[in-house]
Scaffold this motif. Structure first.
Motif, PDB file in Angstrom:
ATOM      1  N   ILE A   1       9.877  19.197 -14.958  1.00 36.88           N
ATOM      2  CA  ILE A   1       8.562  18.651 -14.610  1.00 36.88           C
ATOM      3  C   ILE A   1       8.210  17.491 -15.539  1.00 36.88           C
ATOM      4  CG2 ILE A   1       6.091  19.151 -14.587  1.00 36.88           C
ATOM      5  CD1 ILE A   1       6.797  21.982 -13.646  1.00 36.88           C
ATOM      6  N   CYS A   2       8.409  17.686 -16.830  1.00 37.59           N
ATOM      7  CA  CYS A   2       8.104  16.622 -17.802  1.00 37.59           C
ATOM      8  C   CYS A   2       9.025  15.419 -17.613  1.00 37.59           C
ATOM      9  CB  CYS A   2       8.220  17.158 -19.220  1.00 37.59           C
ATOM     10  SG  CYS A   2       6.972  18.398 -19.645  1.00 37.59           S
ATOM     11  N   LEU A   3      10.284  15.652 -17.249  1.00 36.55           N
ATOM     12  CA  LEU A   3      11.195  14.532 -17.002  1.00 36.55           C
ATOM     13  C   LEU A   3      10.754  13.716 -15.792  1.00 36.55           C
ATOM     14  CD1 LEU A   3      14.701  16.097 -17.714  1.00 36.55           C
ATOM     15  CD2 LEU A   3      13.575  14.288 -19.001  1.00 36.55           C
ATOM     16  N   TYR A   4      10.315  14.394 -14.741  1.00 35.42           N
ATOM     17  CA  TYR A   4       9.814  13.675 -13.561  1.00 35.42           C
ATOM     18  C   TYR A   4       8.581  12.844 -13.922  1.00 35.42           C
ATOM     19  CZ  TYR A   4      12.793  15.760  -9.960  1.00 35.42           C
ATOM     20  OH  TYR A   4      13.864  16.118  -9.167  1.00 35.42           O
ATOM     21  N   ILE A   5       7.637  13.449 -14.639  1.00 32.34           N
ATOM     22  CA  ILE A   5       6.418  12.721 -15.012  1.00 32.34           C
ATOM     23  C   ILE A   5       6.756  11.517 -15.881  1.00 32.34           C
ATOM     24  CG2 ILE A   5       4.277  12.895 -16.322  1.00 32.34           C
ATOM     25  CD1 ILE A   5       4.089  15.811 -15.449  1.00 32.34           C
ATOM     26  N   PHE A   6       7.655  11.699 -16.830  1.00 35.84           N
ATOM     27  CA  PHE A   6       8.017  10.624 -17.752  1.00 35.84           C
ATOM     28  C   PHE A   6       8.676   9.463 -17.015  1.00 35.84           C
ATOM     29  CE2 PHE A   6      11.330   8.750 -20.496  1.00 35.84           C
ATOM     30  CZ  PHE A   6      10.524   8.196 -21.476  1.00 35.84           C
TER      31      PHE A   6
ATOM     32  N   PHE B   1       0.826  -1.208   0.000  1.00 39.42           N
ATOM     33  CA  PHE B   1       0.000   0.000   0.000  1.00 39.42           C
ATOM     34  C   PHE B   1       0.858   1.255   0.000  1.00 39.42           C
ATOM     35  CE2 PHE B   1      -1.879   3.431   2.526  1.00 39.42           C
ATOM     36  CZ  PHE B   1      -3.005   3.712   1.762  1.00 39.42           C
ATOM     37  N   GLN B   2       1.912   1.284   0.830  1.00 43.74           N
ATOM     38  CA  GLN B   2       2.753   2.465   0.913  1.00 43.74           C
ATOM     39  C   GLN B   2       3.467   2.741  -0.417  1.00 43.74           C
ATOM     40  OE1 GLN B   2       3.165   4.713   3.225  1.00 43.74           O
ATOM     41  NE2 GLN B   2       1.806   3.793   4.739  1.00 43.74           N
ATOM     42  N   VAL B   3       3.860   1.687  -1.106  1.00 38.19           N
ATOM     43  CA  VAL B   3       4.566   1.869  -2.373  1.00 38.19           C
ATOM     44  C   VAL B   3       3.630   2.458  -3.419  1.00 38.19           C
ATOM     45  CG1 VAL B   3       5.787   0.692  -4.237  1.00 38.19           C
ATOM     46  CG2 VAL B   3       6.177   0.010  -1.869  1.00 38.19           C
ATOM     47  N   LYS B   4       2.432   1.897  -3.540  1.00 32.99           N
ATOM     48  CA  LYS B   4       1.504   2.401  -4.547  1.00 32.99           C
ATOM     49  C   LYS B   4       1.051   3.820  -4.215  1.00 32.99           C
ATOM     50  CE  LYS B   4      -2.634   1.609  -7.161  1.00 32.99           C
ATOM     51  NZ  LYS B   4      -3.573   0.650  -7.750  1.00 32.99           N
ATOM     52  N   PHE B   5       0.750   4.079  -2.949  1.00 30.91           N
ATOM     53  CA  PHE B   5       0.304   5.416  -2.571  1.00 30.91           C
ATOM     54  C   PHE B   5       1.426   6.442  -2.766  1.00 30.91           C
ATOM     55  CE2 PHE B   5      -1.207   8.503   0.789  1.00 30.91           C
ATOM     56  CZ  PHE B   5      -2.273   8.959   0.029  1.00 30.91           C
ATOM     57  N   PHE B   6       2.659   6.023  -2.558  1.00 31.78           N
ATOM     58  CA  PHE B   6       3.802   6.898  -2.807  1.00 31.78           C
ATOM     59  C   PHE B   6       3.857   7.298  -4.282  1.00 31.78           C
ATOM     60  CE2 PHE B   6       8.248   7.438  -4.104  1.00 31.78           C
ATOM     61  CZ  PHE B   6       8.679   8.402  -3.200  1.00 31.78           C
ATOM     62  N   TYR B   7       3.696   6.341  -5.172  1.00 34.60           N
ATOM     63  CA  TYR B   7       3.746   6.647  -6.605  1.00 34.60           C
ATOM     64  C   TYR B   7       2.545   7.488  -7.033  1.00 34.60           C
ATOM     65  CZ  TYR B   7       7.845   4.004  -8.032  1.00 34.60           C
ATOM     66  OH  TYR B   7       9.143   3.580  -8.214  1.00 34.60           O
ATOM     67  N   ILE B   8       1.372   7.220  -6.466  1.00 33.90           N
ATOM     68  CA  ILE B   8       0.193   8.029  -6.792  1.00 33.90           C
ATOM     69  C   ILE B   8       0.438   9.486  -6.407  1.00 33.90           C
ATOM     70  CG2 ILE B   8      -2.217   8.459  -6.172  1.00 33.90           C
ATOM     71  CD1 ILE B   8      -1.967   6.146  -8.041  1.00 33.90           C
ATOM     72  N   CYS B   9       0.995   9.717  -5.234  1.00 41.10           N
ATOM     73  CA  CYS B   9       1.256  11.080  -4.773  1.00 41.10           C
ATOM     74  C   CYS B   9       2.355  11.748  -5.594  1.00 41.10           C
ATOM     75  CB  CYS B   9       1.637  11.063  -3.295  1.00 41.10           C
ATOM     76  SG  CYS B   9       0.280  10.590  -2.194  1.00 41.10           S
ATOM     77  N   GLN B  10       3.364  10.981  -5.986  1.00 42.64           N
ATOM     78  CA  GLN B  10       4.433  11.548  -6.803  1.00 42.64           C
ATOM     79  C   GLN B  10       3.912  11.998  -8.164  1.00 42.64           C
ATOM     80  OE1 GLN B  10       7.793  11.997  -5.880  1.00 42.64           O
ATOM     81  NE2 GLN B  10       6.980  11.505  -3.869  1.00 42.64           N
TER      82      GLN B  10
END
Length: 374
Positions: free
Chosen positions: A201-206, A164-173
């Protein structure tokens, strides 16, 4: 800016009105989603926005006679876009709160210029986010034991199950970096700074979305945590620099850790894609199973990481050269400002002359010489 009281309100739905009240409008949208939980008809749709979806329960086999304990894991799917959208709204609200009640108050005390004011706001927001993400990421790495066992990065791939923590971390990121796009408009970022901010910003999203979709979330976490530490140090050093220009020691430590982190990122990436995943038993491409362990995908991912690290090093070298030139110019201007001491006048080799101008003798006057001649 949201939550700010103005004596004169601009026209409704104008650009200035949206910029000043965007946090209030976004809060209304978030409240509508939360109110959906109160009604049975809309609750099933509201939960899709608020809670993490695609729960999978598994049991852990043990040798003891006790019943196996169930563990909950999560996958990713299309419904995650709704969750990302909701936490994007939360990120916009938190961004406005930090700006209004912390950064704006500090800016009034420092009396910064427009250029420094924009950079101070950027560093203040990013330093808050990086510090929170770094602490959260470290706790996940500690609990999941990703660091103690490097082979955990590729063993058992595809890693379709997440805690749960891993998925929620990626959702928040993902939500945070998507929220940074409209913030360029809400914060009235200068046109000169928009391309630079759009790049990272685009590099982080990608990269973050790619690690999430390709089931490389373990590798993504290991690479993100040290990167966030370096970025936190940079923006914290810039905040101290704006408060006092003599405080520049943090940039030296940041420069050292920046190079080390780039080398660490390249080493871990080559080890994972070049040696780890290429030698696993589960080779192939399958969207249903979430398996992307083929040579084309591995080389594409490794090339993307290497190109990004090369681009970051190029920007880093240009930044250091620019800083060195500025310091050399300052030192040169200081040397020119110090005027040389005036040298004492030298007597000419001819008697009674100073600096080429004849001077009469102190003992004899022209009148006395004239009287003697007569």
């Amino acid at each position: 800016m949201g939550f700010r009281k103005k004596s004169k309100s601009p026209p409704v739905l104008s650009h200035e009105f949206v910029i000043q009240n965007h946090a209030d409008m976004v809060s209304c949208v978030a409240m509508i989603v939360l109110l959906g939980l109160m009604f049975e008809v809309t609750a099933k749709y509201a939960i899709m926005f608020i809670t993490v979806q695609y729960n999978v329960t598994q049991t852990l086999d043990t040798d003891a006679e006790d019943k196996p304990e169930p563990f909950s894991y999560y996958k990713y799917g299309p419904k995650d876009m709704a969750t990302v959208f909701f936490y994007l709204l939360i990120a916009i609200i938190l961004h406005a709160l930090i700006q209004e009640y912390i950064l704006d108050k500090i800016n009034r005390r420092l009396h910064l210029s427009k250029t420094k004011h924009s950079k101070f706001n950027e560093s203040g927001q990013l330093a808050t986010f990086y510090s929170f993400s770094f602490i959260w990421g470290c706790s996940i790495l500690t609990n999941e034991e990703f660091v103690t066992n490097p082979t955990f990065l590729w063993e058992g791939y595809p890693h379709i199950h997440m805690a749960f923590q891993v998925k929620f971390f990626y959702i928040c990121q993902i939500a945070y970096w998507f929220h940074a796009l409209p913030e360029l408009y809400f914060q009235k970022v200068r046109k000169e700074d928009v391309p630079r901010q759009l790049y990272y910003i685009c590099l982080y999203i990608f990269h973050i979305t790619g690690a999430y979709v390709l089931n490389l979330h373990r590798l993504g976490l290991v690479l993100l945590v040290p990167h966030y530490l370096v970025e936190l140090l940079f923006h914290a050093s810039r905040l101290f620099y704006f408060s006092d220009e003599n405080k520049q020691k943090g940039f030296t430590l940041w420069a050292l850790l920046f190079v080390i982190t780039r080398l660490l990122t390249l080493t871990v990436s080559v080890l994972t894609f070049g040696f780890g995943l290429s030698r696993t038993d589960n080779q192939g491409f399958s969207l249903a199973e979430g398996n992307f362990n083929v040579l084309t995908v591995r080389m594409t991912c490794l090339s993307a990481i290497c190109l990004t690290q090369a681009w970051m090093m190029w920007k880093f070298i240009n930044f250091q050269l620019k800083k060195w030139r500025e310091q050399s110019q300052i030192q040169a201007s200081k040397k020119k400002a110090v005027s040389p001491k005036s040298r004492p006048s030298k007597k000419d080799s001819r008697g009674g002359s100073v600096n080429g101008v004849m001077k009469p003798d102190d003992k004899t006057s022209p009148r006395a010489r004239k009287s003697k001649a007569s």
